[in-house]
Design an enzyme around this catalytic site. Structure first.
Site, short mmCIF file in Angstrom:
data_model
loop_
_atom_site.label_atom_id
_atom_site.label_comp_id
_atom_site.label_asym_id
_atom_site.label_seq_id
_atom_site.Cartn_x
_atom_site.Cartn_y
_atom_site.Cartn_z
N ASP A 102 25.74 -16.57 21.17
CA ASP A 102 24.65 -15.48 21.19
C ASP A 102 23.48 -16.14 22.07
OD1 ASP A 102 22.98 -13.33 21.02
OD2 ASP A 102 24.23 -12.56 19.17
N ASP A 141 25.37 -7.77 26.56
CA ASP A 141 24.75 -7.04 25.48
C ASP A 141 23.36 -6.25 26.08
OD1 ASP A 141 24.00 -6.18 22.93
OD2 ASP A 141 23.13 -8.04 22.32
N GLU A 198 22.69 -0.76 27.74
CA GLU A 198 22.78 0.85 27.78
C GLU A 198 22.07 1.18 29.11
OE1 GLU A 198 23.66 -0.55 23.79
OE2 GLU A 198 21.78 -0.88 25.18
N GLU A 204 19.18 -1.07 27.09
CA GLU A 204 18.44 -0.96 25.89
C GLU A 204 17.04 -0.21 26.13
OE1 GLU A 204 16.88 -3.48 22.60
OE2 GLU A 204 18.84 -3.20 22.18
N ARG A 254 28.63 -3.39 25.41
CA ARG A 254 28.03 -2.58 24.20
C ARG A 254 28.17 -1.26 24.74
NH1 ARG A 254 22.46 -3.78 20.95
NH2 ARG A 254 21.46 -2.55 22.67
N ASP A 285 25.07 -2.16 16.38
CA ASP A 285 24.69 -2.97 15.33
C ASP A 285 24.81 -2.30 14.04
OD1 ASP A 285 23.76 -4.90 17.24
OD2 ASP A 285 21.79 -4.18 17.24
N HIS A 291 31.00 -10.61 12.93
CA HIS A 291 29.73 -10.91 13.68
C HIS A 291 28.29 -10.44 12.79
CE1 HIS A 291 26.75 -11.78 16.90
NE2 HIS A 291 26.33 -10.62 17.09
#
Length: 795
Positions: free
Chosen positions: A289, A402, A405, A407, A454, A471, A530
């Site tokens: 990560d 990650d 979107e 985000e 994601r 998440d 995870h």
């Protein structure tokens, strides 16, 4: 078509004709050179119908003959010689083929869609002329699914679904908006609607309870594809024919991953894998990560280079891991914060999204003051890929994208060439995955990329995107929603949707929950515990109870490698998901369209995870597609078409095998690097009601991108047949393609649910020794002939 016209004429359907529908008036059919296209001129514009396959038609609206619709981001049309029939009367038009037919009633103007002459749905308000809006009238009883990843129940009718990819941190049993909001609707009547427009918007699945589906978008094309078939596997195959197939994945992707948020140093990475080796728990990859590029969570995003203090020798670290059969996967994000080491470079190279003044757009979010990489810009694609390519030279084997979107994606951002944020928001993740996939095709053409992402859009599977469910909270409620999410996404082309095993968010310490989630993980596409680091996600750092049961689950995952790898082949060639809803077995059983807590894992397994604390028993329905289902562990027999109350065990979740199935299994290995397609075990689950049954298995080197096209693979076929009242035959046949060398020489064979000891068993005409006990026949060390091996059983 005369017969079809007469048949259509007997349909009775209550028409809800709106004022706008009356405003659509038929004028003429436009003459076209193509034999698979029809265009209808109305007073409002042109409605085009193009048959893409016998099961699929694309319907588009043009305000006039000069309008050009945007190129599809999902559908790739292929040249076709498909022909359709057409007839016209004073009152209607009828055109189509043997599978899919369309009737247009001229006055009042109505479009009706039929599959094998059964009415599917109709449009009395086909298109709004001043906004992007498409509407349909539907039956009052049909179940509606789709809209991407949500936690709403399998039947999503009654919901208005926003189409705007957004993360939902800490969700449990309900989430109306998540990372994948796909513009897709599926109906229990056997059709799929794909609204071919990536901009943000809404799908209304009859939220006003007036028997209507409505699609509306911010901007873009008024265009959709309708796919219809009586078999779900054919609907999914057609969808993949249009939007692309998932490339075959690496065999190691079917193994166990070590992952957390996150490993803070090179030493911690190596010591974690050492614990797996010490405890003899199989592991194939470790995911790093965001701490690989910075010591702090905030202020370092966009560095995209190893922190030299905490990871002083990354190449050596990855070499050491490879020697142990462990791959390294790195996280990356599309944000470059202004305190990162690359921000000035990103500005200078012109790779960040702009504002309306043409300047780099920056804004605040959790990780810092940031810019966003414009993955639509050729400069940004090259810049980003060059970073990936350089990291790959260090020894990186996979990529985790990650926050894609994205985000945080303010509306004022502009993307290349001049696209508004809402026009590209939902395809950002897909374009990011495409960037990596194309990089491999150009620079590493015979390697299969691993791309964990994601967020994305319909058709993202063709870029090799592996999605996960975000998440999720580390609670029983979080676990309960995971089957639905994976099943729904599998129906929409994203067959590798999976969860953070054990749950991600929160610090609930519940070993039973952890064990049940990891037991479920054996039968989900990717096995990847995870979580936030408040509690360990890796089994090697959990209690002895949790570690013991997790180890058993992971070992079962490795025993099933031949079976699971074949599922990846099925998906990449037919579009069939790995996880399948029970209604695939009984499409006419409408009760099954609401079931998610039991499902099929491939063709052979029925799985019913334990999703409640201290659950001692569970009601399970066994589809009537098979007369016999057998408990995988006890070999108890259950009759198809019935519901049983099944006791649970802490050692495993309820798992059953369909009668007539051949399971191919391997010995447990500590990494897939040690896996060989030899000395395998075959388990056959006899269903006496079946006269004949067969199964095949696919195998290749597990890593080459061109295995199929280069004919570098093999298939093994198993066939059972009851040849007479007292004679049975099982045949094993190998098909080895020209550019592949087979290792398969020896098998062990066991037959379950066999009533009495055989008089004799012959292999290739020679009597052999066997063991019979507890209603099973055991044959060891069967040496296979080059092509066909025959087992004869006499009772």
């Amino acid at each position: 078509m005369k017969r079809a016209r007469l048949y259509f004429g007997i349909f009775y359907f209550v028409l809800s004709v709106s004022t706008l529908a009356q405003e659509f008036r038929f004028e003429e059919v436009k003459s076209l050179s193509s034999e698979n296209k029809i265009e209808v001129q109305t007073n409002q514009g042109i409605i085009g119908f193009e048959f893409l396959t016998p099961e699929a038609v694309e319907v588009s609206f043009y305000s006039d003959s000069n309008e050009e619709l945007p190129v599809s981001h999902a559908v790739e049309k292929k040249a076709t010689e498909l022909q359709i029939t057409f007839s016209e009367s004073d009152h209607n038009l009828v055109f189509g083929n043997d599978v899919l037919q369309i009737e247009i009633r001229k006055a009042p103007f109505v479009i009706r869609y039929f599959q094998n002459e059964h009415l599917l749905l109709q449009q009395t308000t086909p298109f709004e002329t001043d906004e992007v809006k498409i509407a349909f009238e539907i039956d009052e009883t049909e179940v509606l699914m789709g809209g991407g990843a949500r936690a709403l129940g399998m039947n999503r009718r009654g919901h208005k679904l926003e189409l705007y990819n957004r993360a939902h941190y800490g969700y449990e049993t309900k989430s109306e908006l998540m990372n994948f909001t796909l513009p897709i609707v599926l109906s229990s009547k056997g059709y799929m609607l794909h609204f071919d427009n990536p901009t943000t918007g809404f799908i209304d699945l009859d939220s006003n309870f007036n028997n209507r589906i409505t699609y509306e978008a911010f901007s873009g094309a008024k265009r959709f594809q309708l796919i219809a078939n009586s078999k779900w596997e054919d609907i999914l195959r057609t969808y993949h024919d249009l939007t692309g197939y998932m490339p075959l994945q690496n065999r190691w992707a079917m193994g166990n991953f070590s992952s957390r948020f996150g490993y803070r140093s090179q030493e911690e990475v190596l010591s974690t894998i050492a614990q797996f080796k010490k405890n003899e728990i199989p592991v194939d990859a470790i995911i790093l990560d965001l701490f690989w590029f910075g010591k702090e969570i905030t202020g370092t995003m966009g560095n995209l280079a190893f922190d030299q203090e905490t990871f002083p020798e990354p190449k050596k670290m990855m070499q050491d891991l490879k020697k142990q059969g462990v791959k390294t996967i790195l996280i990356s994000e599309p944000f470059v914060v202004n305190t990162s080491n690359r921000f000035e470079e990103a500005v200078a190279k012109d790779v960040l999204a702009k504002d309306s003044t043409g300047n780099v757009a920056t804004y605040d979010f959790f990780f810092g003051h940031t810019g966003l990489i414009d993955v639509f810009h050729p400069k940004a694609k090259k810049w980003f890929w060059d970073i990936y390519s350089d990291l790959k030279s260090y020894g990186v084997d996979g990529w985790w994208g990650d926050l894609g979107e994205p985000e945080v994606h303010p509306d004022h951002l502009l993307h290349y060439p001049n696209l508004k944020a809402r026009e590209v928001h939902n395809i950002y993740g897909s374009e990011w995955a495409k960037l990596i996939a194309e990089g491999y095709q150009n620079n590493f053409p015979n390697q299969r990329p691993f791309i964990l992402m994601r967020s994305g859009y319909s058709g993202a599977q063709k870029h090799g995107m592996i999605p996960w469910s975000g998440d999720v909270n580390r609670t029983w409620g979080g676990l309960q929603s995971q089957m639905e999410i994976s099943l729904q996404m599998g129906l929409q082309g994203m067959a590798y949707m999976h969860s953070d095993l054990g749950g991600f968010a929160g610090d609930l310490l519940d070993d039973e929950l952890y064990v049940r989630w990891l037991q479920y993980g054996v039968f989900q596409p990717i096995y990847r515990p995870h979580a936030q680091e408040d509690l360990a996600s890796e089994p090697v750092f959990r209690s002895d109870f949790a570690k013991q049961h997790a180890k058993k689950a992971i070992e079962l995952r490795y025993e099933l490698l031949p079976y699971n790898y074949h599922l990846t082949y099925q998906n990449s060639t037919t579009g069939m998901p790995l996880m399948r809803p029970l209604f695939f077995e009984e499409p006419e059983n409408f009760q099954l369209y609401s079931v998610a807590n039991s499902y099929l894992w491939g063709d052979a397994f029925l799985v019913s995870p334990v999703i409640e604390k201290n659950q001692q028993a569970k009601e399970i329905y066994f589809p009537q597609s098979a007369e016999v289902w057998m408990d995988y562990y006890s070999k108890d027999v259950f009759e198809g078409g019935k519901t049983y109350l099944v006791e649970t065990s802490i050692n495993h979740i309820p798992t059953f095998v369909k009668g007539g199935s051949f399971l191919l299994k391997s010995d447990v290995v500590q990494t897939t690097e040690d896996y060989t397609f030899n000395n395998l075990k075959v388990e056959f689950y006899l269903d006496e009601s079946q006269e004949k049954t067969s199964t095949s298995y696919y195998n290749d080197d597990g890593k080459s991108a061109s295995s199929l096209t280069n004919e570098a693979y093999e298939k093994v076929y198993f066939q059972y047949e009851k040849t007479s009242a007292k004679n049975y035959q099982i045949q094993i046949e190998k098909e080895v393609m020209p550019n592949f060398t087979s290792e398969l020489e020896v098998l062990d064979f066991e037959v379950f649910n066999w009533e009495a000891s055989p008089k004799w068993i012959k292999i290739n005409g020679q009597k052999v020794e066997f063991e019979y006990k507890n209603r099973s026949i055991q044959l060891n060390n069967i040496h296979l002939n080059k092509e066909k091996t025959t087992i004869e059983i006499k009772i």
